[in-house]
Scaffold this motif. Sequence first.
Motif, PDB file in Angstrom:
ATOM      1  N   ASP A 143       0.827  -1.202   0.000  1.00 45.92           N
ATOM      2  CA  ASP A 143       0.000   0.000   0.000  1.00 45.92           C
ATOM      3  C   ASP A 143       0.870   1.263   0.000  1.00 45.92           C
ATOM      4  O   ASP A 143       0.618   2.213  -0.750  1.00 45.92           O
ATOM      5  CB  ASP A 143      -0.912  -0.015   1.222  1.00 45.92           C
ATOM      6  N   ALA A 144       1.912   1.277   0.841  1.00 49.39           N
ATOM      7  CA  ALA A 144       2.816   2.427   0.904  1.00 49.39           C
ATOM      8  C   ALA A 144       3.573   2.613  -0.411  1.00 49.39           C
ATOM      9  O   ALA A 144       3.741   3.736  -0.901  1.00 49.39           O
ATOM     10  CB  ALA A 144       3.796   2.258   2.062  1.00 49.39           C
ATOM     11  N   LEU A 145       4.023   1.510  -1.003  1.00 51.16           N
ATOM     12  CA  LEU A 145       4.729   1.589  -2.283  1.00 51.16           C
ATOM     13  C   LEU A 145       3.796   2.070  -3.393  1.00 51.16           C
ATOM     14  O   LEU A 145       4.201   2.862  -4.255  1.00 51.16           O
ATOM     15  CB  LEU A 145       5.326   0.225  -2.629  1.00 51.16           C
ATOM     16  N   ASP A 146       2.566   1.608  -3.369  1.00 49.56           N
ATOM     17  CA  ASP A 146       1.606   2.071  -4.370  1.00 49.56           C
ATOM     18  C   ASP A 146       1.362   3.569  -4.231  1.00 49.56           C
ATOM     19  O   ASP A 146       1.210   4.283  -5.241  1.00 49.56           O
ATOM     20  CB  ASP A 146       0.275   1.310  -4.226  1.00 49.56           C
ATOM     21  N   TRP A 147       1.309   4.045  -2.997  1.00 50.45           N
ATOM     22  CA  TRP A 147       1.101   5.481  -2.773  1.00 50.45           C
ATOM     23  C   TRP A 147       2.269   6.281  -3.350  1.00 50.45           C
ATOM     24  O   TRP A 147       2.061   7.288  -4.026  1.00 50.45           O
ATOM     25  CB  TRP A 147       0.950   5.739  -1.276  1.00 50.45           C
ATOM     26  N   LEU A 148       3.485   5.817  -3.108  1.00 49.69           N
ATOM     27  CA  LEU A 148       4.654   6.502  -3.664  1.00 49.69           C
ATOM     28  C   LEU A 148       4.651   6.434  -5.190  1.00 49.69           C
ATOM     29  O   LEU A 148       4.947   7.424  -5.870  1.00 49.69           O
ATOM     30  CB  LEU A 148       5.942   5.882  -3.108  1.00 49.69           C
ATOM     31  N   HIS A 149       4.334   5.276  -5.725  1.00 46.77           N
ATOM     32  CA  HIS A 149       4.309   5.121  -7.180  1.00 46.77           C
ATOM     33  C   HIS A 149       3.267   6.043  -7.805  1.00 46.77           C
ATOM     34  O   HIS A 149       3.481   6.604  -8.889  1.00 46.77           O
ATOM     35  CB  HIS A 149       4.033   3.665  -7.548  1.00 46.77           C
ATOM     36  N   GLY A 150       2.148   6.225  -7.106  1.00 45.39           N
ATOM     37  CA  GLY A 150       1.123   7.128  -7.592  1.00 45.39           C
ATOM     38  C   GLY A 150       1.580   8.578  -7.639  1.00 45.39           C
ATOM     39  O   GLY A 150       0.997   9.400  -8.353  1.00 45.39           O
ATOM     40  N   HIS A 151       2.634   8.878  -6.888  1.00 45.11           N
ATOM     41  CA  HIS A 151       3.232  10.217  -6.917  1.00 45.11           C
ATOM     42  C   HIS A 151       4.503  10.234  -7.771  1.00 45.11           C
ATOM     43  O   HIS A 151       5.322  11.146  -7.636  1.00 45.11           O
ATOM     44  CB  HIS A 151       3.532  10.686  -5.498  1.00 45.11           C
ATOM     45  N   GLY A 152       4.659   9.242  -8.635  1.00 48.73           N
ATOM     46  CA  GLY A 152       5.761   9.238  -9.586  1.00 48.73           C
ATOM     47  C   GLY A 152       7.076   8.743  -9.046  1.00 48.73           C
ATOM     48  O   GLY A 152       8.106   8.837  -9.726  1.00 48.73           O
ATOM     49  N   ARG A 153       7.066   8.150  -7.848  1.00 46.72           N
ATOM     50  CA  ARG A 153       8.328   7.686  -7.251  1.00 46.72           C
ATOM     51  C   ARG A 153       8.612   6.262  -7.698  1.00 46.72           C
ATOM     52  O   ARG A 153       7.926   5.320  -7.287  1.00 46.72           O
ATOM     53  CB  ARG A 153       8.256   7.760  -5.728  1.00 46.72           C
ATOM     54  N   THR A 154       9.620   6.112  -8.537  1.00 49.67           N
ATOM     55  CA  THR A 154       9.975   4.795  -9.065  1.00 49.67           C
ATOM     56  C   THR A 154      11.202   4.209  -8.376  1.00 49.67           C
ATOM     57  O   THR A 154      11.583   3.076  -8.640  1.00 49.67           O
ATOM     58  CB  THR A 154      10.246   4.895 -10.579  1.00 49.67           C
ATOM     59  N   ARG A 155      11.830   4.974  -7.512  1.00 50.21           N
ATOM     60  CA  ARG A 155      12.974   4.494  -6.723  1.00 50.21           C
ATOM     61  C   ARG A 155      12.670   4.761  -5.259  1.00 50.21           C
ATOM     62  O   ARG A 155      12.400   5.891  -4.875  1.00 50.21           O
ATOM     63  CB  ARG A 155      14.250   5.228  -7.144  1.00 50.21           C
ATOM     64  N   VAL A 156      12.713   3.707  -4.444  1.00 51.95           N
ATOM     65  CA  VAL A 156      12.345   3.822  -3.037  1.00 51.95           C
ATOM     66  C   VAL A 156      13.461   3.238  -2.185  1.00 51.95           C
ATOM     67  O   VAL A 156      13.893   2.095  -2.409  1.00 51.95           O
ATOM     68  CB  VAL A 156      11.016   3.095  -2.733  1.00 51.95           C
ATOM     69  N   ASP A 157      13.923   4.007  -1.213  1.00 55.89           N
ATOM     70  CA  ASP A 157      14.977   3.552  -0.305  1.00 55.89           C
ATOM     71  C   ASP A 157      14.402   3.219   1.061  1.00 55.89           C
ATOM     72  O   ASP A 157      13.533   3.925   1.578  1.00 55.89           O
ATOM     73  CB  ASP A 157      16.048   4.638  -0.130  1.00 55.89           C
ATOM     74  N   PHE A 158      14.887   2.146   1.646  1.00 55.03           N
ATOM     75  CA  PHE A 158      14.632   1.828   3.038  1.00 55.03           C
ATOM     76  C   PHE A 158      15.991   1.822   3.744  1.00 55.03           C
ATOM     77  O   PHE A 158      16.868   1.031   3.391  1.00 55.03           O
ATOM     78  CB  PHE A 158      13.957   0.459   3.187  1.00 55.03           C
ATOM     79  N   SER A 159      16.219   2.689   4.713  1.00 54.82           N
ATOM     80  CA  SER A 159      15.299   3.725   5.183  1.00 54.82           C
ATOM     81  C   SER A 159      16.078   5.037   5.336  1.00 54.82           C
ATOM     82  O   SER A 159      15.838   5.800   6.252  1.00 54.82           O
ATOM     83  CB  SER A 159      14.717   3.315   6.536  1.00 54.82           C
ATOM     84  N   SER A 160      17.021   5.256   4.429  1.00 53.33           N
ATOM     85  CA  SER A 160      18.014   6.324   4.589  1.00 53.33           C
ATOM     86  C   SER A 160      17.484   7.689   4.159  1.00 53.33           C
ATOM     87  O   SER A 160      18.052   8.356   3.305  1.00 53.33           O
ATOM     88  CB  SER A 160      19.265   5.984   3.769  1.00 53.33           C
ATOM     89  N   TYR A 161      16.392   8.093   4.777  1.00 57.00           N
ATOM     90  CA  TYR A 161      15.756   9.362   4.451  1.00 57.00           C
ATOM     91  C   TYR A 161      16.357  10.487   5.293  1.00 57.00           C
ATOM     92  O   TYR A 161      16.476  10.358   6.517  1.00 57.00           O
ATOM     93  CB  TYR A 161      14.256   9.246   4.721  1.00 57.00           C
ATOM     94  N   THR A 162      16.764  11.556   4.648  1.00 56.75           N
ATOM     95  CA  THR A 162      17.208  12.725   5.394  1.00 56.75           C
ATOM     96  C   THR A 162      16.221  13.858   5.132  1.00 56.75           C
ATOM     97  O   THR A 162      15.650  13.954   4.040  1.00 56.75           O
ATOM     98  CB  THR A 162      18.614  13.169   4.951  1.00 56.75           C
ATOM     99  N   PRO A 163      15.959  14.693   6.157  1.00 52.14           N
ATOM    100  CA  PRO A 163      16.760  14.831   7.366  1.00 52.14           C
ATOM    101  C   PRO A 163      16.329  13.964   8.540  1.00 52.14           C
ATOM    102  O   PRO A 163      17.027  13.904   9.550  1.00 52.14           O
ATOM    103  CB  PRO A 163      16.552  16.308   7.723  1.00 52.14           C
ATOM    104  N   ASN A 164      15.169  13.307   8.471  1.00 49.58           N
ATOM    105  CA  ASN A 164      14.615  12.700   9.680  1.00 49.58           C
ATOM    106  C   ASN A 164      14.555  11.183   9.640  1.00 49.58           C
ATOM    107  O   ASN A 164      13.500  10.593   9.851  1.00 49.58           O
ATOM    108  CB  ASN A 164      13.209  13.268   9.942  1.00 49.58           C
ATOM    109  N   TYR A 165      15.681  10.539   9.361  1.00 50.12           N
ATOM    110  CA  TYR A 165      15.659   9.079   9.397  1.00 50.12           C
ATOM    111  C   TYR A 165      15.610   8.589  10.841  1.00 50.12           C
ATOM    112  O   TYR A 165      16.149   9.214  11.752  1.00 50.12           O
ATOM    113  CB  TYR A 165      16.865   8.496   8.660  1.00 50.12           C
ATOM    114  N   VAL A 166      14.932   7.474  11.041  1.00 51.46           N
ATOM    115  CA  VAL A 166      14.856   6.861  12.363  1.00 51.46           C
ATOM    116  C   VAL A 166      16.093   6.007  12.597  1.00 51.46           C
ATOM    117  O   VAL A 166      16.745   6.094  13.633  1.00 51.46           O
ATOM    118  CB  VAL A 166      13.569   6.021  12.497  1.00 51.46           C
ATOM    119  N   LEU A 167      16.408   5.154  11.637  1.00 53.50           N
ATOM    120  CA  LEU A 167      17.619   4.346  11.640  1.00 53.50           C
ATOM    121  C   LEU A 167      18.199   4.396  10.228  1.00 53.50           C
ATOM    122  O   LEU A 167      17.471   4.651   9.260  1.00 53.50           O
ATOM    123  CB  LEU A 167      17.318   2.901  12.040  1.00 53.50           C
TER     124      LEU A 167
END
Length: 333
Positions: free
Chosen positions: A118-142
């Motif tokens: 469901d989360a991947l589909d939501w991102l894909h619906g916004h044009g996101r074809t590359r998804v990283d787990f979980s190195s998001y900046t600025p607010n990564y948890v781990l």
Amino acid sequence: MSTDDPLTTELGTRSRAGIRGFRVGDGPRVVEAWRRSLPADPITRDRFRSLVLLDANFDPEGLRIAVDGDRVVGAAYAVRRLTPLYGTDLEPRQGWLPFFFVDPVARGRGLGRRLLTDALDWLHGHGRTRVDFSSYTPNYVLPGLDAAAYPEAAGLLSSLGFRTRYAAAAMDRGLVGYRLPAEVARRVDELVAQGYRFATPSDDDLVELIALAGSRFDPDWARAIRECLLAGAPPDRIVVARAPSGRLVGWAMHGAYASTDERFGPFGVVEEMRGNGLGGVLLHLVLERMRAHGAHSAWFLWTGERSPAGRLYRKAGFGTTRVFQVMRRETTR
């Protein structure tokens, strides 16, 4: 939990949990479900508010919530840039999954796969074809997935097409009884005799430091330095190094993230000045300051175990505490 536990039985006999976006009133229940689901990485309401709800890129629909009746039984957080990290780049192909979890009482019925899909589909619906787990900046948890702590999650991500890009090592070392090593003190004297200077940055120095961190290292490091100082962190958490020419060539610091004094970093020496002991000197000068402030340990979340930085940390007495897999999934439209 036993199979005849009333809560387990009740959830197991209900219809499948529904999945929807975040709503007002979900926050406390998400935090409680997180604590039950990820006991090795608990979170407080304050941290959840800072890392998720107040993130400039937070979209309530991106935080996918699994509910069974009035109980939150899982969540998967999908995020894409609404505000550039720097410049004007919104990284239009890039999305992130900073975290996901399923309550132990709701596992074994495919809810984790449904949430992630469901989360991947939501991102894909916004044009996101590359998804990283979980190195998001600025607010990564781990930094990524601790496969040793969460082997089922590793298998699930892999089955959904995520592949490991690299490993990030978290390290720490004790500081009780720490003393500046004699060889480091000698190297400080030698470098100072050559014209190098090591000092707490002045207010004017901070302009050059932030520019150096952002242009030569990582824009997120520049952001972290700026924000911790704006929040009231004293400049004596930072040691800067200047070459005999007067040019700023490196720094080390602690307490830059969430006002956590025992968290070391960020830390950098410009590439052309490496190999002469500057990095080790800066590292130890900050460890000395941390001990002077009463710190019992120094830790950080992210380095390559076999990188030059990783070897430097090991030489300084750091040991690996956890290893995280930074993972990516790429698809076509």
